[in-house]
Design an enzyme around this catalytic site. Structure first.
Site, short mmCIF file in Angstrom:
data_model
loop_
_atom_site.label_atom_id
_atom_site.label_comp_id
_atom_site.label_asym_id
_atom_site.label_seq_id
_atom_site.Cartn_x
_atom_site.Cartn_y
_atom_site.Cartn_z
N GLY A 122 5.08 -22.51 66.43
CA GLY A 122 3.82 -22.94 66.22
C GLY A 122 3.58 -23.80 65.27
CB ALA A 189 21.19 -3.92 41.37
CB ILE A 192 17.34 -5.78 50.13
CG1 ILE A 192 15.81 -6.04 50.59
CG2 ILE A 192 18.06 -6.39 51.24
CD1 ILE A 192 15.11 -7.38 51.00
CD GLU A 211 19.87 -7.28 38.84
OE1 GLU A 211 19.68 -7.00 40.10
OE2 GLU A 211 19.15 -8.36 38.14
NE ARG A 279 12.80 -11.32 53.34
CZ ARG A 279 13.61 -11.65 54.24
NH1 ARG A 279 15.00 -11.30 54.18
NH2 ARG A 279 13.25 -12.34 55.41
CG HIS A 451 5.07 28.36 48.61
ND1 HIS A 451 5.70 27.97 47.61
CD2 HIS A 451 5.74 29.75 48.91
CE1 HIS A 451 6.83 28.76 47.30
NE2 HIS A 451 6.66 29.73 47.95
P1 FAD Z 1 8.24 -11.53 58.92
O1 FAD Z 1 8.54 -10.17 59.35
O2 FAD Z 1 9.32 -12.35 58.40
O3 FAD Z 1 7.87 -12.42 60.36
C1 FAD Z 1 7.19 -13.51 60.34
C2 FAD Z 1 7.50 -14.04 61.98
O4 FAD Z 1 7.16 -15.55 62.09
C3 FAD Z 1 9.13 -14.05 62.30
O5 FAD Z 1 9.28 -13.57 63.67
C4 FAD Z 1 9.37 -15.54 62.43
O6 FAD Z 1 10.21 -16.02 63.18
C5 FAD Z 1 8.05 -16.14 63.07
N1 FAD Z 1 7.70 -17.60 62.55
C6 FAD Z 1 7.74 -18.45 61.29
N2 FAD Z 1 7.31 -19.59 61.35
C7 FAD Z 1 6.97 -19.73 62.84
C8 FAD Z 1 6.46 -20.72 63.30
N3 FAD Z 1 6.09 -21.76 62.75
N4 FAD Z 1 6.26 -20.38 64.86
C9 FAD Z 1 6.42 -19.31 65.17
N5 FAD Z 1 6.88 -18.11 64.81
C10 FAD Z 1 7.26 -18.40 63.54
N6 FAD Z 1 9.53 -3.89 53.87
C11 FAD Z 1 8.90 -2.57 53.82
O7 FAD Z 1 7.54 -2.56 53.56
N7 FAD Z 1 9.50 -1.51 53.90
C12 FAD Z 1 10.97 -1.61 54.05
O8 FAD Z 1 11.59 -0.63 54.14
C13 FAD Z 1 11.47 -2.81 54.25
N8 FAD Z 1 12.96 -2.98 54.29
C14 FAD Z 1 13.51 -4.28 54.25
C15 FAD Z 1 14.55 -4.37 54.46
C16 FAD Z 1 15.28 -5.51 54.88
C17 FAD Z 1 16.98 -5.51 54.82
C18 FAD Z 1 14.64 -6.83 54.60
C19 FAD Z 1 15.37 -8.10 54.67
C20 FAD Z 1 13.30 -6.62 54.48
C21 FAD Z 1 12.53 -5.39 54.18
N9 FAD Z 1 11.28 -5.14 54.13
C22 FAD Z 1 10.69 -4.02 53.83
C23 FAD Z 1 10.21 -6.30 53.81
C24 FAD Z 1 9.74 -6.69 55.29
O9 FAD Z 1 10.57 -6.93 56.27
C25 FAD Z 1 8.86 -7.94 55.03
O10 FAD Z 1 7.95 -7.72 54.02
C26 FAD Z 1 7.88 -8.08 56.33
O11 FAD Z 1 8.72 -8.32 57.47
C27 FAD Z 1 6.83 -9.39 56.18
O12 FAD Z 1 6.23 -9.48 57.35
P2 FAD Z 1 5.75 -10.78 57.81
O13 FAD Z 1 5.06 -10.78 59.19
O14 FAD Z 1 4.93 -11.35 56.57
O15 FAD Z 1 7.08 -11.71 58.14
P1 AMP Z 2 14.59 -8.14 44.91
O1 AMP Z 2 14.08 -9.25 44.21
O2 AMP Z 2 14.28 -6.71 44.80
O3 AMP Z 2 15.16 -8.40 46.25
O4 AMP Z 2 16.06 -8.05 43.96
C1 AMP Z 2 16.99 -9.09 43.73
C2 AMP Z 2 17.71 -8.96 42.42
O5 AMP Z 2 19.05 -9.89 42.64
C3 AMP Z 2 16.88 -9.08 41.29
O6 AMP Z 2 16.96 -8.06 40.45
C4 AMP Z 2 17.66 -10.28 40.41
O7 AMP Z 2 17.60 -10.22 39.06
C5 AMP Z 2 18.93 -10.23 41.11
N1 AMP Z 2 19.57 -11.81 41.06
C6 AMP Z 2 19.10 -12.84 41.25
N2 AMP Z 2 19.87 -13.86 41.06
C7 AMP Z 2 21.12 -13.17 40.56
C8 AMP Z 2 22.57 -13.93 40.41
N3 AMP Z 2 22.87 -15.13 40.29
N4 AMP Z 2 23.42 -12.85 40.15
C9 AMP Z 2 23.25 -11.45 39.82
N5 AMP Z 2 21.81 -10.92 40.33
C10 AMP Z 2 20.77 -12.02 40.66
#
Ligand code: FAD
Ligand code: AMP
Length: 475
Positions: A122, A189, A192, A211, A279, A451
């Protein structure tokens, strides 16, 4: 099929799909566009959260925690088992099934709510038009009355340690390993990194986490962070703080990571390296020229407190806008925007967004840390209760950690709750509800808790803020 909709949502992750469903519940015509593709080329709604984040990580955390408990805890219960081990392929298959059930569930929800799912890309054009390009390349232009941008985020790459999808991977890659690496390096650290490091450590990897910051979990309450570091050390996570990664090279199936700490240049050899340094918002090819939607210097779509962009009737929610990158934060924003579009009352209370780290012990908090309250100049009182004094926690063989309540001295309002221990992510919900209603510590004290439950620990922590705890000496 009509190309006119009241609402077009771009992005079907945990921010976009709830926006679409709530808009349909509000009797608006809705299309939700999503371009997600899995490693095998299949498409799926649900975004990062369902396909590569929250859900698959929790599936693997559960499997690996069960293995760890079988190896280290069963004996205490008198349970005798032979040698326990892990079948990684079976574990990954279970995870894939859970992910598939969840993502297919969204299509079922769309069908029942009357949302039109569109799989492909989109792109917002001026005049509330959206160009939709299906995966087969076919293009359509949709006309909307409102557009919700929910394009999410993507992992940050370290330029000096680029992803190769095999030895140096992002968090998604680290959820897909088909064997247990002997030595695993994790850069970062944070939340994620800790969850992924825990999974593979419990499955048998030697895990070294690098970290850059000198402090561990600086966003958490300092007492919680200290307790967590102690337990992660016991698990065998080798967490090296103040270790800034300078680069990584792959050679002969091994990764050599260079980092600098207070002793100088160091090097580390691992079999695989996970880069989990955070991210960044994802808006690739999302905004055509002249839409009026602005992006800030870090790549976030600029919005006000109500998720309105600078362009009339264009909204943005979730990871692509400011605020914590959490699925539930995006969901609340998506739902609030869909209500606002329908003229209903809508507000997200950003002060009470819970954070959870699904490690063992689990960590969860909401509101301000003790340090933040003190720095704000407001006098506070603190109540603590250790799970070691909870009958239920002891019965569960989970006595690690504590509940902590931070409340104002002037009006007794609860300002923050910090939990490390069993089911912390579930227990925090009570604190979130209490804080949503501006509860005092006395409100929590006067609420009856069953409890024996873990939630009694939160009750006792609230009592302890006034030195009235029953089950632990008041200090
Ligand atoms: P996203 O989930 O990234 O979804 C965006 C969607 O939009 C995707 O499907 C993408 O393909 C689509 N998209 C993007 N641009 C376009 C476009 N132009 N056209 C069509 N489609 C498009 N959060 C928690 O709250 N609890 C957790 O336990 C947790 N664990 C996590 C573990 C990991 C390993 C990771 C990586 C993240 C985790 N998160 C967690 C964070 C969480 O996944 C994100 O905050 C959340 O997915 C964000 O939601 P969103 O809808 O904004 O984006
Ligand atoms: P989060 O923002 O919770 O996903 O955590 C990412 C972590 O990666 C943060 O604590 C950052 O300080 C760490 N980080 C970022 N860049 C580096 C790097 N070059 N080497 C080691 N740790 C890093």
């Amino acid at each position: 099929m009509s190309d006119e909709f009241d609402v077009v949502v771009i992005g079907g992750g945990p921010a976009g799909y709830p926006a679409a469903i709530r808009a349909a519940q509000n009797k608006l015509s809705v299309a939700c566009i999503d371009e997600w593709k899995n490693y095998d080329g299949s498409t799926a709604f649900g975004g990062t959260c369902l396909n590569a984040g929250c859900i698959p990580s929790k599936a693997l955390l559960e499997s690996s925690e069960l293995l760890h408990r079988a190896q280290h805890e069963f004996k205490a219960h008198g349970i005798q088992v032979g040698e326990v081990g892990i079948d990684v392929a079976a574990m990954q298959k279970r995870k894939a099934t859970i992910v598939r059930q969840s993502t297919q569930g969204i299509l079922a929800l769309f069908k029942s709510a009357g949302v039109t799912p569109l799989q492909g890309h989109g792109r917002l054009l001026p005049g509330l038009k959206v160009e939709f390009t299906a995966h087969d390349g076919a293009k359509r232009t949709l006309q909307a009355k409102h557009v919700v941008l929910a394009s999410g985020s993507q992992p940050m790459e370290l330029k000096s340690a680029p992803f190769d999808g095999e030895r140096i991977v992002d968090s998604w890659g680290a959820l897909e390993f088909d064997d247990v690496p002997k030595r695993l390096g994790v850069i970062g650290a944070g939340v994620i990194g800790l969850e992924l490091g825990s999974v593979w450590r419990r499955l048998g990897s030697e895990v070294v986490m690098l970290e850059a910051l000198p402090d561990f979990l600086p966003m958490a309450d300092a007492q919680v962070a200290k307790e967590a570091l102690k337990h992660f050390g016991k698990l065998g996570l080798d967490i090296r703080l103040g270790a800034k990664v300078t680069g990584a090279k792959v050679s002969k199936g091994k990764v050599t990571v260079g980092y600098a700490d207070d002793k100088g240049e160091q090097s580390l050899a691992v079999d695989r390296l996970v880069v989990a340094i955070g991210r960044r918002p994802y808006t690739r090819d999302l905004l055509a020229e002249g839409t009026g939607v602005e992006v800030d210097e870090r790549g976030f779509i600029k919005v006000d407190d109500h998720c309105k962009t600078g362009a009339a009737n264009v909204w943005a929610v979730g990871d692509c806008v400011r605020g914590p990158m959490l699925a539930h934060k995006g969901k609340e924003e998506g739902v609030a925007v869909a209500d606002a579009i329908a003229g209903l009352y809508a507000e997200v209370n950003y002060k009470v967004i819970p954070s959870v780290i699904y490690t063992a012990p689990e960590i969860a908090w909401v509101g301000l840390t003790e340090k933040q309250v003190k720095e704000s100049g407001r006098a506070c009182k603190v109540g603590n209760f250790p799970f070691a004094a909870s009958g239920r926690a002891r019965a569960m063989e989970a006595p690690a950690g504590f509940c902590k309540v931070v409340a104002a001295v002037d009006d007794d309002e609860i300002l923050g709750v910090h939990i490390i221990g069993p089911m912390a992510g579930e227990l925090i919900a009570e604190a979130v509800l209490a804080m949503e209603y501006s509860a005092s510590s006395e409100d929590l004290q006067r609420t009856i808790h069953a409890h024996p439950t873990l939630s009694e620990a939160l009750h006792e922590a609230a009592l302890s803020a006034d030195k009235r705890a029953i089950d632990f000496p008041n200090r």
